[in-house]
Design a protein around this motif. Structure first.
Motif, PDB file in Angstrom:
ATOM      1  N   THR A 124     -13.903 -13.418  30.712  1.00  0.00           N
ATOM      2  CA  THR A 124     -12.824 -12.715  31.406  1.00  0.00           C
ATOM      3  C   THR A 124     -13.317 -12.189  32.751  1.00  0.00           C
ATOM      4  N   ASP A 147      -6.046 -15.274  25.759  1.00  0.00           N
ATOM      5  CA  ASP A 147      -6.546 -14.505  24.623  1.00  0.00           C
ATOM      6  C   ASP A 147      -5.402 -13.710  24.006  1.00  0.00           C
ATOM      7  N   ASN A 205      -6.892  -8.834  27.825  1.00  0.00           N
ATOM      8  CA  ASN A 205      -7.574  -7.879  28.675  1.00  0.00           C
ATOM      9  C   ASN A 205      -7.870  -8.349  30.087  1.00  0.00           C
ATOM     10  N   ASP A 214      -8.296 -18.327  31.133  1.00  0.00           N
ATOM     11  CA  ASP A 214      -9.313 -17.502  30.480  1.00  0.00           C
ATOM     12  C   ASP A 214      -9.211 -17.720  28.976  1.00  0.00           C
TER      13      ASP A 214
HETATM   14 MG    MG Z   1     -12.253 -12.391  27.346  1.00  0.00          MG
END
Ligand code: MG
Ligand code: ATP
Lengths: 275, 281
Positions: free
Chosen positions: A17, A40, A45, A120
């Motif tokens: 990330t 994710d 996040n 991501d």
């Molecule tokens: Mg991550």
């Protein structure tokens, strides 16, 4: 021409990330229209690390299900004109991702003129990770200098070769890049971590960069400002180098050896890198 | 049907030709009639090498059992349940023969190895059908299994495509597989006939299986099983021996058993006196 780039690793917590946020920011800052998508689902996040968590209304799953238009779900960055984020859903699980749905979203983003689309990936090699990598043109394999992380990266490289759209269509293989993160030369010297040469030898793919372990990264994450936006730390410098290499420029690798000064203070301070 | 050039017609219409053939086959040499004990061991082997065992034709050698009654019907069912294909029994007594026929199995009386090339040291005594991987399974099976299996299926399929059916003369199929790309952790490459040649590194956690030789012109860091269908003439060659496990025709060496002086060196592994020896290349 747009490029879909998956940031993946197998092992969790290695810096995917962080890398997505910094690469997307660094490339967008050079004027390329760029989006970072958080795959994710359930543990979103990327929005936090990129500092747009308060503006999340809709997310990737909403867009896939047609509960929101892509335009509604995408968040425009406040600092960089050409940077966008498509957050993950916090309340669903990864099964909400479908191959068709993800493919449609990526097509729409291409059509909207995005030049770089960063995906991501969640940790692991299950459904969510496979969705993130399936449509990729290039892959950044994020690895920490330790045996278990290298093993997982190796496994992910096998999946990139076998379980992606390019593999299934028999097209040119996904271009893979190794990004070694949280590298602490002092600990390498003490034999506590693998040296970058060992990791390169084991994985056998080109080295995109080495990001040193740095307290600046954690501070930046907490502040919601990717380190590249404040290029004073060595981690920021390393990520800026990576951005340039990714765009095709040749740059020597840095931060491979521990600096002479401050060596002992770092060891005794329990931190391997300066901020 | 229609009259005319009957000879020719019949020639054209022949649905098949009968040929004798003597393929290498995996034999289960029973040492107990306890089917559940057999199942326990089988499950162990299969969980370690699922690809090796998938749809594998099996001969049952009953030599060691003598007349001890064994429920061949149950045993055949058990094998099929695990995706094995029981074909026939070998060395049955008369009583066992009846059980085999009742269980729908064929019966082979004569020794299988007829080819002079094989001065097989009592093939029937070889206790292990093919390689028996007793070592720790590749680091992270289980969770990762499904994905890896799919990845591997691609390779296995490719290798099967590369192995044409036996030709009309009943010759063994010329086959083998050459891989240019690295074999990564979690991938399984299975070559049922011929040599497997790998030109790139084989990662720790990857698995190579071939019936004949395995050549790795790069570091071998994973598991390699040559002579998988009991071919003790097979060898493993590699440019840098860093393997986790090597096996030929059921004999094996764990990583710890590979002599230090050969670690990281070009090496050949072959069968000698019923064990494996490593020699410098
Ligand atoms: Mg991550
Ligand atoms: N170069 C670095 N130096 C110090 N800390 C770092 C560095 N890179 C990442 N971290 C820290 O490591 C932790 C994990 O990073 P990150 O969330 O980017 O990993 P991830 O691979 O995305 O994890 P997950 O698999 O859970 O998604 C974070 O706390 C982050 O701040």
């Amino acid at each position: 021409m747009s490029k879909v780039v998956v940031v993946t690793s197998g092992k969790g917590g290695v810096g995917k990330t962080t890398t997505t946020a910094n690469l997307a920011s660094g490339i967008a800052a050079l004027g390329y229209k760029t989006i970072a998508i958080d795959f994710d689902v359930g543990l979103r996040n990327l929005d936090l690390v990129m500092g747009c968590e308060r503006r999340v209304v809709y997310d990737l799953v909403n867009a896939i299900r047609g509960e929101a238009t892509l335009r509604q779900a995408v968040i425009k960055d406040k600092r960089i004109e050409t940077l966008y984020v498509l957050p993950a859903s916090q309340t669903r699980d990864k099964d909400a991702l479908t191959l068709d749905g993800v493919g449609r979203i990526l097509d729409e983003l291409r059509a909207a003129g995005f030049e770089y689309i960063f995906c991501d990936s969640p940790a692991g090699i299950e459904w969510g990770a496979q969705m993130a990598m399936y449509f990729a043109d290039e892959a950044i394999v994020v690895t920490n200098p330790e045996v278990s992380s290298v093993r997982d990266s190796d496994r992910v490289l096998g999946l990139l070769d076998a379980k992606t759209r390019r593999a299934e269509l028999g097209e040119e293989a996904i271009k893979t890049h190794l990004l070694l993160t949280r590298y602490a030369p002092a600990r390498v010297a003490k034999g506590e971590m693998l040296a970058y040469q060992d990791v390169l030898e084991l994985l056998g793919i080109p080295l995109l960069g080495v990001i040193p372990e740095s307290t600046a990264v954690l501070q930046a994450s907490n502040a919601g400002t990717p380190v590249v936006l404040d290029p004073t730390s060595d981690a920021a410098q390393a990520y800026l180098d990576v951005v340039q290499r990714f765009l095709g420029e040749e740059r020597p690798h840095r931060f491979l050896e521990s600096a002479k000064k401050g060596f002992f203070s770092r060891i005794f301070g329990g931190q391997a890198a300066t901020a | 049907m229609v009259s005319g050039r009957r000879g020719e017609k019949r020639q054209e219409q022949q649905a098949f030709a009968l040929k004798g053939t003597m393929p290498a086959m995996t034999m289960l040499c029973l040492r107990t009639a306890d089917v559940s004990a057999i199942e326990r061991q089988l499950e162990g082997h299969i969980s370690q090498m699922p690809h090796f065992f998938l749809h594998l034709p099996i001969l049952l050698d009953l030599d060691a059992l003598g007349d001890e009654p064994v429920d061949l019907g149950a045993l055949a069912g058990l094998l099929r349940k695990h995706n094995l294909v029981p074909i026939a029994v070998r060395n049955p007594t008369d009583a066992q023969r009846e059980r085999a026929v009742a269980a729908g199995l064929g019966v082979l009386r004569t020794p299988l190895t007829r080819s002079p090339r094989k001065d097989a040291p009592a093939e029937g005594n070889t206790p292990t059908p093919g390689p028996v991987a007793v070592g720790p399974a590749g680091a992270d099976r289980g969770a990762a299994g499904a994905a890896a299996d799919r990845g591997a299926a691609g390779s296995a399929r490719r290798s099967r495509d590369a192995a044409p059916a036996p030709d009309a003369a009943g010759e063994p199929p010329p086959a083998g597989l050459t891989l240019r790309q690295p074999v990564r952790s979690g991938q399984v490459i299975y070559v049922p006939h011929g040599d497997l040649v790998v030109l790139s590194p084989v990662s720790s956690g990857a698995e190579l299986i071939a019936n004949d030789n395995i050549h790795v012109y790069a570091p071998l860091r994973g598991r390699a099983m040559a002579g998988a269908h009991n071919n003790a003439d097979a060898s493993i060659f590699c440019m840098s021996l860093e393997a986790e496990f090597v096996s030929i025709a059921g004999r094996y060496l764990m990583a710890d058993e590979i002599p230090d002086e050969h670690r990281g060196k070009p090496a050949r592994i072959s069968v000698q006196n019923d064990g494996l020896v490593v020699t410098r290349l």
